[in-house]
Design a protein around this motif. Structure first.
Motif, PDB file in Angstrom:
ATOM      1  N   ASP A  56       0.828  -1.195   0.000  1.00  0.00           N
ATOM      2  CA  ASP A  56       0.000   0.000   0.000  1.00  0.00           C
ATOM      3  C   ASP A  56       0.868   1.252   0.000  1.00  0.00           C
ATOM      4  OD1 ASP A  56      -2.400   1.521   0.170  1.00  0.00           O
ATOM      5  OD2 ASP A  56      -2.129   1.698   2.335  1.00  0.00           O
ATOM      6  N   ALA A  74      -1.175  -1.501  -6.789  1.00  0.00           N
ATOM      7  CA  ALA A  74      -2.482  -1.494  -6.134  1.00  0.00           C
ATOM      8  C   ALA A  74      -3.195  -2.830  -6.354  1.00  0.00           C
ATOM      9  CB  ALA A  74      -3.330  -0.337  -6.662  1.00  0.00           C
ATOM     10  N   HIS A  77      -1.618  -5.260  -4.071  1.00  0.00           N
ATOM     11  CA  HIS A  77      -2.111  -4.945  -2.733  1.00  0.00           C
ATOM     12  C   HIS A  77      -3.443  -5.658  -2.486  1.00  0.00           C
ATOM     13  CE1 HIS A  77      -4.471  -1.999  -0.206  1.00  0.00           C
ATOM     14  NE2 HIS A  77      -3.423  -2.196   0.570  1.00  0.00           N
ATOM     15  N   ILE A 130      -8.305  -1.552   3.771  1.00  0.00           N
ATOM     16  CA  ILE A 130      -8.461  -1.832   2.339  1.00  0.00           C
ATOM     17  C   ILE A 130      -9.819  -1.381   1.827  1.00  0.00           C
ATOM     18  CG2 ILE A 130      -9.302  -4.220   2.464  1.00  0.00           C
ATOM     19  CD1 ILE A 130      -7.403  -4.724   0.014  1.00  0.00           C
ATOM     20  N   LYS A 133      -9.971   2.004   0.283  1.00  0.00           N
ATOM     21  CA  LYS A 133      -9.263   2.264  -0.968  1.00  0.00           C
ATOM     22  C   LYS A 133      -9.731   1.412  -2.141  1.00  0.00           C
ATOM     23  CE  LYS A 133      -5.106   3.781   1.262  1.00  0.00           C
ATOM     24  NZ  LYS A 133      -3.692   3.868   1.179  1.00  0.00           N
TER      25      LYS A 133
END
Length: 150
Positions: A56, A74, A77, A130, A133
Motif C-alpha cells: 500500500d 495497487a 495490494h 483496504i 481504498k
C-alpha cells in the motif's frame, strides 16, 4: 548510493526467513508430515498483513509519478489482501476454534482470547484499511470472478 541488495535489509531478511521456513517444512515432510497449526497461521497472517501495508505504501508513493506502475502495485495490494483473508479463514477452520468462520470476528465472537484475538484484530484493522481504498468488486475472490474469453 546504496546498492539494490543492501537497500532493503529488513525486507531481504524477511524473504530469507520465509525461504528458510519453507525449506524446513519441505525437509520435515518425508519424516513426519505436520500440518500447519493455529500459531503458524497466525504468524503467516501477520507477515501477509505487513506485506499488505508495505505494498500500500509503495503504491501510494509510486502512483503520482508512475500511474501504470502504481496501478499494478495497487492490484498486488488487493491480491495480498485476498491471500490474507484466506489465511484468516483457514485459521478459523482449524479444530478448537469456536465460530469456525471469518465472519464471526468481532468483540463478541472472540471467546478464546489470544491468538484468536490477535489475528482477528489484525484482520479487522487491515480489512478496514483496504475497504477505504477499494470497491467491493475489487475484493471479489479470484476464484469467483468470471474468466475472460480468449
Amino acid at each position: 548510493m546504496t546498492s539494490p541488495p543492501d537497500a532493503f535489509p529488513y525486507l531481504r531478511a524477511s524473504t530469507a526467513g520465509l525461504r528458510h521456513h519453507s525449506r524446513a517444512l519441505t525437509a520435515e515432510r518425508p519424516t513426519a508430515p505436520r500440518a500447519a497449526d493455529r500459531a503458524h497461521l497466525d504468524t503467516l497472517h501477520a507477515h501477509l498483513t505487513a506485506l499488505h501495508r508495505l505494498l500500500d505504501q509503495c503504491a501510494e508513493r509510486i502512483r503520482p509519478p508512475h500511474p501504470t506502475a502504481g496501478r499494478h502495485l495497487a492490484a498486488a495490494h488487493t491480491r495480498i489482501w485476498q491471500a490474507t483473508a484466506e489465511v484468516h479463514d483457514a485459521f478459523h477452520a482449524l479444530p478448537n476454534t469456536p465460530g469456525a468462520t471469518g465472519s464471526d470476528c468481532g468483540p463478541k465472537g472472540l471467546p478464546e482470547g489470544p491468538p484468536v484475538l490477535t489475528i482477528c484484530q489484525r484482520h479487522l484493522a487491515a480489512g478496514h484499511a483496504i475497504r477505504r481504498k477499494t470497491t467491493p468488486a475489487d475484493l471479489t475472490p479470484l476464484h469467483s470472478r468470471p474468466t475472460r474469453a480468449s
